[in-house]
Design a protein around this motif. Structure first.
Motif, mmCIF file in Angstrom:
data_model
loop_
_atom_site.group_PDB
_atom_site.id
_atom_site.type_symbol
_atom_site.label_atom_id
_atom_site.label_comp_id
_atom_site.label_asym_id
_atom_site.label_seq_id
_atom_site.Cartn_x
_atom_site.Cartn_y
_atom_site.Cartn_z
ATOM 1 N N ILE A 119 0.838 -1.202 0.000
ATOM 2 C CA ILE A 119 0.000 0.000 0.000
ATOM 3 C C ILE A 119 0.874 1.253 0.000
ATOM 4 N N GLU A 120 0.615 2.143 -0.953
ATOM 5 C CA GLU A 120 1.390 3.396 -1.008
ATOM 6 C C GLU A 120 0.619 4.583 -0.452
ATOM 7 N N PHE A 121 -0.690 4.504 -0.587
ATOM 8 C CA PHE A 121 -1.530 5.574 -0.045
ATOM 9 C C PHE A 121 -2.941 5.019 0.128
ATOM 10 N N ALA A 122 -3.693 5.584 1.050
ATOM 11 C CA ALA A 122 -5.059 5.106 1.275
ATOM 12 C C ALA A 122 -6.008 6.287 1.452
ATOM 13 N N GLU A 123 -7.160 6.207 0.787
ATOM 14 C CA GLU A 123 -8.193 7.225 1.005
ATOM 15 C C GLU A 123 -9.330 6.590 1.794
ATOM 16 N N ILE A 124 -9.827 7.314 2.775
ATOM 17 C CA ILE A 124 -10.884 6.773 3.640
ATOM 18 C C ILE A 124 -12.154 7.613 3.459
ATOM 19 N N GLU A 125 -13.246 6.941 3.116
ATOM 20 C CA GLU A 125 -14.487 7.693 2.873
ATOM 21 C C GLU A 125 -15.661 7.103 3.653
ATOM 22 N N PHE A 126 -16.535 7.978 4.077
ATOM 23 C CA PHE A 126 -17.769 7.544 4.744
ATOM 24 C C PHE A 126 -18.942 8.148 3.983
ATOM 25 N N TRP A 127 -19.886 7.311 3.558
ATOM 26 C CA TRP A 127 -20.965 7.805 2.711
ATOM 27 C C TRP A 127 -22.337 7.773 3.367
ATOM 28 N N GLN A 128 -22.404 8.216 4.604
ATOM 29 C CA GLN A 128 -23.707 8.350 5.259
ATOM 30 C C GLN A 128 -23.733 9.688 5.985
ATOM 31 N N TYR A 129 -24.902 10.268 6.048
ATOM 32 C CA TYR A 129 -25.052 11.521 6.773
ATOM 33 C C TYR A 129 -26.445 11.567 7.378
ATOM 34 N N ARG A 130 -26.558 12.018 8.627
ATOM 35 C CA ARG A 130 -27.890 12.099 9.259
ATOM 36 C C ARG A 130 -28.266 13.504 9.717
ATOM 37 N N GLY A 131 -27.315 14.253 10.251
ATOM 38 C CA GLY A 131 -27.616 15.651 10.603
ATOM 39 C C GLY A 131 -28.108 15.879 12.023
ATOM 40 N N ILE A 132 -27.600 15.062 12.972
ATOM 41 C CA ILE A 132 -28.069 15.131 14.359
ATOM 42 C C ILE A 132 -27.971 16.551 14.946
ATOM 43 N N GLU A 133 -26.852 17.268 14.661
ATOM 44 C CA GLU A 133 -26.688 18.584 15.275
ATOM 45 C C GLU A 133 -27.794 19.559 14.848
ATOM 46 N N ASP A 134 -28.318 19.369 13.628
ATOM 47 C CA ASP A 134 -29.395 20.243 13.138
ATOM 48 C C ASP A 134 -30.682 20.063 13.947
ATOM 49 N N PHE A 135 -30.925 18.826 14.396
ATOM 50 C CA PHE A 135 -32.185 18.566 15.124
ATOM 51 C C PHE A 135 -32.199 19.281 16.473
ATOM 52 N N LEU A 136 -31.006 19.590 16.982
ATOM 53 C CA LEU A 136 -30.933 20.097 18.342
ATOM 54 C C LEU A 136 -31.252 21.582 18.444
ATOM 55 N N LYS A 137 -31.105 22.288 17.339
ATOM 56 C CA LYS A 137 -31.298 23.738 17.360
ATOM 57 C C LYS A 137 -32.698 24.127 17.825
ATOM 58 N N ASN A 138 -32.767 25.126 18.692
ATOM 59 C CA ASN A 138 -34.019 25.688 19.222
ATOM 60 C C ASN A 138 -34.775 24.767 20.165
ATOM 61 N N ARG A 139 -34.213 23.632 20.491
ATOM 62 C CA ARG A 139 -34.878 22.779 21.476
ATOM 63 C C ARG A 139 -34.378 23.132 22.871
ATOM 64 N N HIS A 140 -35.124 22.688 23.891
ATOM 65 C CA HIS A 140 -34.669 22.827 25.273
ATOM 66 C C HIS A 140 -33.383 22.018 25.430
ATOM 67 N N TYR A 141 -32.440 22.553 26.237
ATOM 68 C CA TYR A 141 -31.146 21.853 26.322
ATOM 69 C C TYR A 141 -31.270 20.413 26.799
ATOM 70 N N ASN A 142 -32.287 20.120 27.619
ATOM 71 C CA ASN A 142 -32.425 18.752 28.112
ATOM 72 C C ASN A 142 -32.777 17.750 27.007
ATOM 73 N N ASP A 143 -33.378 18.246 25.913
ATOM 74 C CA ASP A 143 -33.690 17.338 24.806
ATOM 75 C C ASP A 143 -32.430 16.688 24.246
ATOM 76 N N ALA A 144 -31.307 17.409 24.370
ATOM 77 C CA ALA A 144 -30.044 16.869 23.849
ATOM 78 C C ALA A 144 -29.678 15.564 24.548
ATOM 79 N N SER A 145 -30.046 15.428 25.842
ATOM 80 C CA SER A 145 -29.665 14.181 26.528
ATOM 81 C C SER A 145 -30.524 13.002 26.083
ATOM 82 N N VAL A 146 -31.624 13.274 25.398
ATOM 83 C CA VAL A 146 -32.409 12.165 24.850
ATOM 84 C C VAL A 146 -31.987 11.904 23.396
#
Lengths: 383, 375
Positions: A26-53
């Motif tokens: 092996i001379e070089f390796a590229e690592i890719e991940f092809w999934q995305y969900r967007g968890i941080e977006d769901f947290l915006k404007n919610r009560h901070y305690n919702d983050a623990s759920v």
């Protein structure tokens, strides 16, 4: 030169590995991940305690670390000090999550990539560990017993004694997997067919969390993220890559250090550090549980409504970072950086990530094994 | 429908098919320390859990024995793998779990021996070979935005959307395991950046939903057993959830129910009331609006469940619960619908949750609040 694409499965999700090779090397390796969900977006404007759920759902295998990190980052932002009792109980559940993770990783992910093994014993062990977590937290995986200010469960003295006995018994049972002297029959069997010294990496280590007996060797403020061509974001420290995880945080342990002196940061040392860490966590928790004062409060109600926080804890795979901005009890901004973003980053030829460095100059046939040594969590990356 | 003879006939037919297991189930159970008696006891409780008369217990045992004849294909889409984690690893090895391992699992990328390209090939072969006969279990939501590009799987970089549609086409039965594949789950929470939905939205076939975050292994195995027993899907409620598991509210069998009836509530975590184990409704428990059997079955081998650990139910087996049940630490009756996300789901909340029972519960809690004034 030839480039082959390899799909790495059985790693809690899926990763794509593009190997650039000369013959089989092996001379070089590229690592890719092809999934995305967007968890941080769901947290915006919610009560901070919702983050623990919500945050535990980042990952089904290390979700508990996300729960504790969430509670701690809110406490950091709102300047809450929790009781020692709540702190110790959280340490126990996080410690146990690390233990069951390491055992499943070794017997279900790593071992079968080389040879067959009867993993029933390991499943039974993890199951019993999960039962102790359930005694404290209600359920495993995914529970919400830790909230900013403390914990919701109220344990009796009898339950504490029961948990301690469980810990002692499990510690004893673990000696069959790897004993306190560092001997493990299964580890020897695994390395019958594979060289110990492959997979040497950057030899640079980073610890950011201060939970359990781990001590940070760096500051979170120097961590930055950069975008890549796939859905993954690289995590860097002062613009450089570092290895995080059990090897990084246990280098000062005399036994692990001895192995490290002999084999450097190879696959063997990395696996050994992980398996041995279980013993160290058991020892620590058994000592800590005696310090619980049952009369202390479980929970202290937060009074502040605004603040910014940034914390790190040591999770099964290394340093996990959570960052929050709270305005009038609502989440304004949330950011999560997971350990796999450090170890499995996709760097370039001048600036290699730990996993890339470990793969280079090795035979292609070991690629899968070297890759899995870092205990990849594609699911966490795809948050 | 509950015709024992018909079921027996069906099992006899299945028995004629080749199985994949290397040895009979009875031997596997014995090796793991379960006696024949344990197994029959399990069959009895499983029959009861499935809402069948006790006379069905021996038939359930027989069905379990031929369960390696029906091929199962298990797909992972946008998710956290917590469902597999809960089912395959954490709860092992209960009888439910052994039977799950005994099932003819043709494709499941976390536990199958093959990996990478080889795994992909096994998948294609299984779909072709068992066309029209396999049970499809899906874990994880389906991202649909930008033609599903937020999730691609395998060497051909096929989107999750394409893969689930293609696999569903020739499936005999489709089971959505967990809230994500049932209703979209966490990925589908506002603002749903990937356009994630439940499997039933993207295929035009009936899908049985086994929601929960994660669901109990009993509910998953129970549903598969039902399909094997009757060759058809179990009776379901209006969200396509099997009635045998989701027929009652969490609240109905809750251990703290007596405190609710007596008007004894926890008003703040860590308080004396919390230590007394009072009802968690006022700190956000959604048990009265949630249909599931957690209060009966519990988790981690019946060790505990969230309500026992002092945190309210979050309503994880209900559609859109990530938006409609939030904030999770406040009672639903206080829901102010001030955020955009809440507005988007307010209509649904109106229909699905705040039924007359829901209103009555809130009223009961309010009246008790007068009896026990807050602070």
């Amino acid at each position: 030169m030839k480039i082959t694409k390899k799909i790495i499965t059985k790693i809690e999700g899926e990763a794509t590995l593009k190997l650039h090779k000369n013959q089989n090397i092996i001379e070089f390796a590229e690592i890719e991940f092809w999934q995305y969900r967007g968890i941080e977006d769901f947290l915006k404007n919610r009560h901070y305690n919702d983050a623990s759920v919500i945050n535990p759902r980042v990952c089904g295998i290390c979700g508990h670390s996300h729960l504790i990190a969430t509670a701690e980052v809110i406490e950091n932002a709102l300047k809450i000090k929790i009781t020692k009792k709540a702190k110790i109980l959280r340490e126990i559940t996080v410690g146990l999550e690390i233990i069951q993770n390491h055992i499943k990783w070794f017997y279900l992910t790593l071992f079968p990539s080389i040879k067959d093994i009867d993993y029933f014993k390991a499943l039974e062990f993890s199951r019993d560990i999960a039962k102790i977590i359930a005694l404290i937290a209600g359920q495993f995986p995914h529970n919400s017993y830790a909230i900013a200010g403390g914990i919701t469960s109220d344990l009796t003295n009898l339950e504490i004694i029961k948990i301690k006995n469980f810990l002692l018994k499990m510690f004893e049972r673990y000696q069959e997997i790897m004993n306190i002297e560092g001997y493990s029959k299964d580890l020897e069997i695994l390395f019958e067919d594979i060289p110990k010294n492959i997979g040497k990496s950057l030899n640079k280590f980073l610890v950011l969390g201060n939970n359990l007996f781990f001590r940070a060797n760096g500051e979170i403020k120097f961590v930055n993220e950069e975008k890549t061509s796939s859905f993954n974001k690289n995590a860097l420290y002062n613009d450089k890559f570092y290895e995080v995880g059990p090897l990084a945080r246990n280098l000062k342990n005399p036994l692990i250090n001895k192995i490290y002196e002999e084999h450097k940061d190879s696959v063997y040392t990395r696996i050994f550090a992980r398996l041995y860490e279980v013993n160290l966590i058991f020892e620590y928790l058994i000592k800590e549980i005696d310090k619980i004062d049952i009369n202390e409060k479980n929970f202290i109600k937060p009074r502040n409504k605004n603040g910014k926080g940034k914390i790190s804890i040591e999770a099964p795979r290394g340093s996990l970072i959570h960052e929050i901005e709270i305005e009038n009890e609502k989440i304004k901004k949330y950011n999560i950086i997971v350990p796999t973003q450090f170890n499995l980053a996709n760097g370039n030829k001048q600036n290699l990530s730990p996993a890339q460095a470990a793969l280079i100059n090795e035979d292609e046939k070991y690629a899968d094994f070297i890759f899995k040594c870092f205990d990849i969590c594609a699911i966490c990356v795809s948050h | 429908m509950l015709d024992v003879q018909k079921v027996k006939q069906r099992i006899a037919e299945l028995r004629k098919l080749p199985g994949i297991a290397s040895k009979p189930l009875s031997e596997i159970l014995e090796e793991n320390g379960f006696t024949r008696r344990d197994f029959l006891k399990w069959s009895g409780t499983m029959a009861v859990a499935l809402g069948l008369p006790a006379s069905f217990a021996p038939v359930v045992a027989e069905a379990a024995e031929v369960s390696d004849r029906l091929p199962v294909i298990w797909l992972h889409l946008a998710e956290c793998t917590g469902c597999s984690e809960s089912l395959l690893r954490t709860d092992a090895p209960t009888i439910d779990n052994l039977i799950f391992n005994y099932i003819n699992l043709e494709y499941h990328d976390t536990i199958m021996a093959a990996a990478g390209w080889q795994a992909e090939q096994n998948f294609e072969e299984a779909v072709k070979k068992f066309k029209g006969r396999y049970i499809l279990c899906v874990e994880g939501g389906v991202p649909t935005k930008d033609n599903g590009d937020f999730l691609t799987i395998g060497p051909e970089a096929e989107t999750g959307l394409e893969k689930v549609r293609r696999t569903a086409k020739d499936a005999k039965a489709i089971i959505s395991v967990g809230t994500c594949s049932s209703f979209g789950g966490i990925q589908a929470a506002y603002p749903n950046p990937t356009g994630a939905v439940g499997v039933h939205k993207v295929v035009n076939k009936q899908v049985i939903n086994v929601p929960g975050c994660p669901p109990s292994d009993r509910n998953i195995v129970g549903t598969i057993m039902y399909v094997i027993l009757f060759g058809q899907l179990p009776a379901v409620d209006n969200f396509n959830r099997p009635k045998f598991a989701y027929g009652l509210r969490i609240h109905d069998l809750c251990e703290r129910r007596g405190h609710f009836d007596a008007g004894e509530f926890v008003e703040e975590f860590g308080s004396q009331e919390a230590m007394n184990g009072f009802c968690l409704y006022k700190v956000g428990c959604k048990g009265p609006y949630t249909f599931n059997n957690c209060s009966r079955e519990r988790f981690n081998q019946h060790t505990s469940w969230p309500v026992q650990a002092g945190h309210g139910c979050i309503g994880c087996s209900e559609p859109d619960f990530w938006d409609s049940m939030a904030p999770y630490e406040e009672p639903l009756a206080n829901h102010k619908f001030e955020s955009v996300s809440a507005d988007a789901t307010a209509d649904k909340v109106g229909i699905t949750i705040l039924t007359i029972a829901g209103v009555a519960i809130a009223a009961h809690a309010a009246i008790s609040a007068i009896k026990n004034p807050k602070e």
